[in-house]
Design a protein around this motif. Structure first.
Motif, mmCIF file in Angstrom:
data_model
loop_
_atom_site.group_PDB
_atom_site.id
_atom_site.type_symbol
_atom_site.label_atom_id
_atom_site.label_comp_id
_atom_site.label_asym_id
_atom_site.label_seq_id
_atom_site.Cartn_x
_atom_site.Cartn_y
_atom_site.Cartn_z
ATOM 1 N N LYS A 1 0.843 -1.203 0.000
ATOM 2 C CA LYS A 1 0.000 0.000 0.000
ATOM 3 C C LYS A 1 0.883 1.261 0.000
ATOM 4 C CE LYS A 1 -3.853 1.837 2.690
ATOM 5 N NZ LYS A 1 -4.571 1.718 3.952
ATOM 6 N N ALA A 2 1.951 1.193 0.814
ATOM 7 C CA ALA A 2 2.867 2.345 0.897
ATOM 8 C C ALA A 2 3.545 2.591 -0.453
ATOM 9 C CB ALA A 2 3.914 2.094 1.975
ATOM 10 N N ALA A 3 3.799 1.513 -1.185
ATOM 11 C CA ALA A 3 4.440 1.654 -2.496
ATOM 12 C C ALA A 3 3.569 2.495 -3.420
ATOM 13 C CB ALA A 3 4.678 0.267 -3.102
ATOM 14 N N ASP A 4 2.284 2.223 -3.363
ATOM 15 C CA ASP A 4 1.355 2.977 -4.215
ATOM 16 C C ASP A 4 1.313 4.447 -3.800
ATOM 17 O OD1 ASP A 4 -0.737 3.271 -6.188
ATOM 18 O OD2 ASP A 4 -2.067 3.539 -4.460
ATOM 19 N N ILE A 5 1.284 4.651 -2.472
ATOM 20 C CA ILE A 5 1.269 6.044 -1.986
ATOM 21 C C ILE A 5 2.555 6.751 -2.418
ATOM 22 C CG2 ILE A 5 1.147 7.517 0.061
ATOM 23 C CD1 ILE A 5 -0.355 5.190 1.473
ATOM 24 N N PHE A 6 3.663 6.036 -2.327
ATOM 25 C CA PHE A 6 4.956 6.623 -2.701
ATOM 26 C C PHE A 6 4.936 7.112 -4.154
ATOM 27 C CE2 PHE A 6 9.498 5.932 -4.075
ATOM 28 C CZ PHE A 6 10.045 6.950 -3.319
ATOM 29 N N MET A 7 4.345 6.306 -5.019
ATOM 30 C CA MET A 7 4.338 6.648 -6.440
ATOM 31 C C MET A 7 3.277 7.690 -6.798
ATOM 32 S SD MET A 7 6.762 5.174 -7.922
ATOM 33 C CE MET A 7 6.586 4.968 -9.682
ATOM 34 N N ASN A 8 2.169 7.673 -6.048
ATOM 35 C CA ASN A 8 1.026 8.497 -6.488
ATOM 36 C C ASN A 8 0.445 9.422 -5.431
ATOM 37 O OD1 ASN A 8 0.876 7.028 -9.061
ATOM 38 N ND2 ASN A 8 0.272 5.308 -7.765
ATOM 39 N N GLY A 9 0.802 9.207 -4.175
ATOM 40 C CA GLY A 9 0.082 9.891 -3.104
ATOM 41 C C GLY A 9 0.698 11.210 -2.660
ATOM 42 N N THR A 10 -0.047 11.868 -1.795
ATOM 43 C CA THR A 10 0.416 13.103 -1.166
ATOM 44 C C THR A 10 0.527 12.838 0.332
ATOM 45 O OG1 THR A 10 -0.591 14.468 -2.867
ATOM 46 C CG2 THR A 10 -0.176 15.531 -0.760
ATOM 47 N N VAL A 11 1.713 13.104 0.873
ATOM 48 C CA VAL A 11 1.955 12.812 2.290
ATOM 49 C C VAL A 11 2.628 14.015 2.947
ATOM 50 C CG1 VAL A 11 2.136 10.286 2.067
ATOM 51 C CG2 VAL A 11 4.159 11.713 1.700
ATOM 52 N N PRO A 12 2.618 14.054 4.293
ATOM 53 C CA PRO A 12 3.290 15.179 4.962
ATOM 54 C C PRO A 12 4.794 15.183 4.674
ATOM 55 C CG PRO A 12 1.891 13.967 6.511
ATOM 56 C CD PRO A 12 1.962 13.150 5.263
ATOM 57 N N CYS A 13 5.292 16.389 4.487
ATOM 58 C CA CYS A 13 6.742 16.582 4.359
ATOM 59 C C CYS A 13 7.055 17.809 5.209
ATOM 60 C CB CYS A 13 7.124 16.799 2.900
ATOM 61 S SG CYS A 13 8.865 17.175 2.693
#
Lengths: 360, 473
Positions: free
Chosen positions: B70-82
């Motif tokens: 799931k994290a792999a997909d977020i890594f490629m396509n998602g928006t996360v806190p930075c």
């Protein structure tokens, strides 16, 4: 030339300094009282400081004090004639290899620490409580000074020695594991005393304090106050030591000092200042100036970085314009200490090159 | 400007010390990274780290593999806190490019490499454990093929001191989490982005935040990460990795000195291998430790050098968003200066010719759109002993030398990846006993990586030891 800010009391402080300077100059450059070193220096210099030095601005007439003199000139040459025959203490600094730099003293260190004692809060450094000093003892001024501090506050002092010359050697030869073992050996001894003797106050160096904190909850051993020095400390390091190593019920008192100056004090506002500590020299016995490194007779402006220059003015020793191996921000006088302070002290050149200082 | 905090086992901490991370082309400050003193690292690793492992042990390996996917997909396509902002995948690529010097397409290639590992964790773990039934890590012991099996974790955490120049290496630490070992990361000074994004993606996918330490710190702090975590991985130059050479709990990832050797049976057909040779030297702008830095052949060395030079002459600086870009800029121009001057100094030693110089017809070090580049170097050396025959630099660089086939293995020294082009069974057979190669690629470029074949240490064997177990039946 940068100007000096006036605050309440600064004119009086300035006058007091000028009077003290003239008395000190007279003492060290008079045939009846002065030491051989300065009397011979005067003959070669071709000018008479007693006649020409009237205010502290005149200090620039002296060249920078050379620290090699403390290594190359024998101790007897520094004895003021009035003290002849009175045994002196020998304090050392540096000395990783060869003969170390030495200064002689009788009571200067006692004055500094008696005065410093008045700045400590009884709540954290209880009167009558015992101290533990974990740091460089041996031939160092600090060992007697901390014991005196404990004594004037009505307690005794336990000691654990840490030999910085050995640590320097280990690090320079790449024996990091051995350096760490030695640190743990020092901490072992400190913890043994903490566990078995009633101690309420501590003097140590930042590295040792950190290392002790990794092995125990220092507050649980009854330590309320820790007086800390020996190397420069960034605001972040101070914050870490206060918030996490000593905890909310402990008090960290950082210091800046050395064998030549004695001890500079700071306001009791470590947390409120955002851990930006400003030190004030024990004027008039010692004066700290922040000078332009490229033109050392000039002060930098307030808020600017410059090299720390020390002048020590006591009957025991006269040290004009000694360039410390530190740089700092020039800070404004305060009502408590109405003369310039030094802030953000760090090794000279730290902004340009990475300096490994972690010996203590 | 983005403010990036330290993560103390998942908890944000803003240090009073910050490090600025700048756009290597414009000098603009893009981030202020909270940088902690070593004492904080040591304190957390002494008193807090057990929480991370406890948190991970609440999950099964399968659940953690699902989280990784799931994290792999977020890594490629998602928006996360930075830090104090949110970061999309496109923001990540652009920012990473600005601070690392990598063009966008290489950022994406590195991204894809990390994705591949996270997305297909079962293959990775199969390679690491040689198809072990991983429920052993959930249950403590199992019986597999009639044999009782148990493993003990050797570390409360895995500390990783990461480089600034290669975002793809972050794929190496991710399997540790699936193996239930918390990670304590020191990001490279110019590359805070990738490890932080991965942490945030894994947390967003359900991984417990206590399993992550993210400590931008100084040398003292980095040293503490390596020495206070039960196991450590360090990336760095030879002087950095040499410092830990006697510490078996620390895996050293220094220069790779990866090489290609061509056997007698194929050397006369070398033009047919040219594509593989060029790819091995130049893929990912020659920055990886699996890039070829040395080619050793029985003959035709000069001809090979000339041919590779002509092909590499196509590699020139280009705009960051050029999808065909093949050369990365240097985040730190001083590094480019050092590489250029070191090669020039080496060329003063008789016996070496840089054929790429003639082919490109311009200087090796060049400025382009505000950044500094080092163009490819192809050095023919008249002996393997020449100082430039076995060097590695963070750019397309190869030393080519001639050594008789029967002397190759005794001369070439250590190679992270050794590609052998030969069908000679006896010659190939001698490779299996050759101890100085981390990975053997047979008739493949050095840059070819199959994830079920871990090289440079096996993370599972590094973190776990087999325990003898006997149970009353």
């Amino acid at each position: 030339m940068a100007t000096t800010l006036d605050v309440a009391g600064s004119a009086e402080a300035r006058e007091k300094l000028d009077i003290h300077l003239r008395e000190t100059i007279k003492w060290h450059f008079s045939e009846e009282t002065g030491c051989n070193f300065w009397l011979n220096w005067k003959k070669e210099a071709g000018w008479d400081p007693v006649a020409e030095v009237k205010t502290f601005d005149d200090i620039n007439k002296f060249p920078h004090f050379q620290d090699e003199w403390l290594r190359d000139v024998t101790n007897d040459e520094w004895v003021p004639k009035k003290f002849k025959g009175k045994p002196f203490k020998i304090f050392e600094t540096g000395g990783t290899t060869g003969i170390p730099k030495q200064r002689i003293a009788w009571e200067d260190h006692l004055h500094d620490y008696s005065e410093f004692s008045d700045t400590l809060e009884d709540e954290y450094f209880p009167k009558g409580g015992n101290w533990l000093m974990v740091g460089p003892t041996g031939p160092r001024r600090l060992r007697l000074a901390i014991e005196h501090l404990a004594n004037v506050r009505g307690g005794s002092c336990y000691f654990v020695d840490m030999d910085p010359r050995f640590v320097k050697k280990l690090i320079s030869e790449g024996h990091y594991d051995m350096a760490n073992k030695y640190k743990q050996h020092v901490v072992d001894q400190a913890l043994a005393i903490l566990k078995n003797r009633p101690i309420s106050s501590l003097f140590t160096t930042p590295k040792i304090l950190e290392a002790m904190g990794e092995r125990c909850d220092i507050a649980r051993y009854g330590i309320k106050g820790c007086f800390c020095g020996g190397t420069s400390m960034t605001p972040q390091l101070l914050r870490f030591l206060q918030e996490e190593v000593l905890g909310p019920n402990g008090k960290l008192v950082p210091t800046y000092g050395n064998t030549l100056m004695g001890l500079a004090c700071s306001e009791d506002n470590l947390v409120e200042s955002g851990y930006n500590v400003i030190y004030h020299a024990p004027q008039p016995r010692a004066v700290l100036r922040i000078v332009n490194p490229d033109k050392t007779e000039d002060l930098v402006e307030y808020g600017e970085w410059g090299r720390v220059e020390l002048t020590t003015l006591t009957k025991e020793i006269f040290v004009p314009r000694f360039l410390e191996r530190d740089e700092a921000l020039r800070c404004e006088p305060t009502e408590r200490w109405p003369w310039d302070g030094v802030g953000g002290v760090r090794p000279f050149g730290a902004s340009k090159t990475k300096i490994v200082e972690g010996v203590y | 400007m983005i403010r990036i905090p330290t993560l103390r086992l998942g908890e944000e901490y803003q240090s009073l010390d910050v490090t600025e991370v700048k756009d290597c082309r414009t000098g603009e400050v893009l981030a202020e990274v909270s940088t902690v003193n070593g004492g904080i690292v040591r304190r957390d690793l002494t008193f807090q780290i057990q929480k991370g492992r406890e948190a991970l042990k609440k999950f099964t390996v399968q659940q953690l593999m699902d989280i990784s996917k799931k994290a792999a997909d977020i890594f490629m396509n998602g928006t996360v806190p930075c830090g104090d902002t949110m970061q999309s995948a496109e923001d990540y690529v652009k920012t990473l490019s600005k601070t690392s010097g990598l063009p966008h397409n290489m950022c994406r290639a590195n991204m894809a490499k990390v994705f591949e590992v996270m997305d297909d964790m079962s293959t990775i773990l199969k390679g690491l454990t040689r198809s072990l039934d991983l429920s052993v890590l959930d249950k403590g012991c199992i019986v597999q093929d009639g044999v009782g099996i148990s493993y003990t974790c050797e570390a409360d955490s895995l500390g990783v001191v990461l480089p600034s120049n290669s975002p793809g290496v972050n794929s190496l630490w991710i399997p540790a989490l699936i193996l239930k070992v918390p990670v304590v990361l020191k990001p490279g000074r110019e590359e805070p982005w990738t490890p932080l994004r991965l942490i945030q993606c894994l947390i967003a996918a359900g991984c417990p935040k206590e399993a992550f330490g993210y400590y931008p710190t100084d040398h003292d702090g980095a040293d503490s990460i390596l020495n206070y975590c039960g196991k450590g991985i360090v990336f760095g130059d030879k002087s950095t990795t040499d410092r830990y050479k006697n510490n078996l709990n620390i895996e050293k990832h220094g220069p790779g000195y990866s090489k290609i050797i061509i056997g007698e049976d194929k050397i006369d057909d070398w033009p047919e291998l040219l594509d593989e040779l060029v790819a091995s030297v130049s893929k990912n702008s020659g920055r990886s430790c699996i890039n070829t830095s040395g080619i050793v052949v029985p003959r035709h060395g000069e001809a090979i050098a000339k041919a590779i030079s002509e092909r590499l002459a196509e590699i020139v600086p280009s705009s960051v968003d050029d999808e065909k870009a093949r050369l990365s800029a240097f985040a730190n121009p001083a590094m480019a200066n050092w590489i250029d001057s070191t090669i020039e100094d080496g060329l003063k030693e008789p016996g070496a010719i840089d054929y790429a110089r003639e082919a490109r017809g311009s200087a090796r070090k060049q400025e382009f759109e505000g950044a500094t580049y080092v163009l490819p170097s192809v050095i023919y050396c008249d002996s393997f002993e020449h100082p430039l025959a076995n060097r590695e630099f963070m750019c397309p660089y190869v030393g080519i030398s001639e050594v008789p086939q029967d002397q190759m293995l005794e001369k070439i020294g250590p190679s992270l990846v050794l590609s052998v082009f030969s069908d000679n069974e006896e010659f190939i057979g001698s490779m299996f006993d050759f101890r100085d190669a981390g990975r053997l690629n047979l008739n493949l470029p050095t840059t070819y990586v199959s994830w079920d074949q871990p090289h440079e240490g096996n993370l599972f064997e590094f973190l776990y030891t087999r325990k003898a177990i006997q149970v009353v039946r």
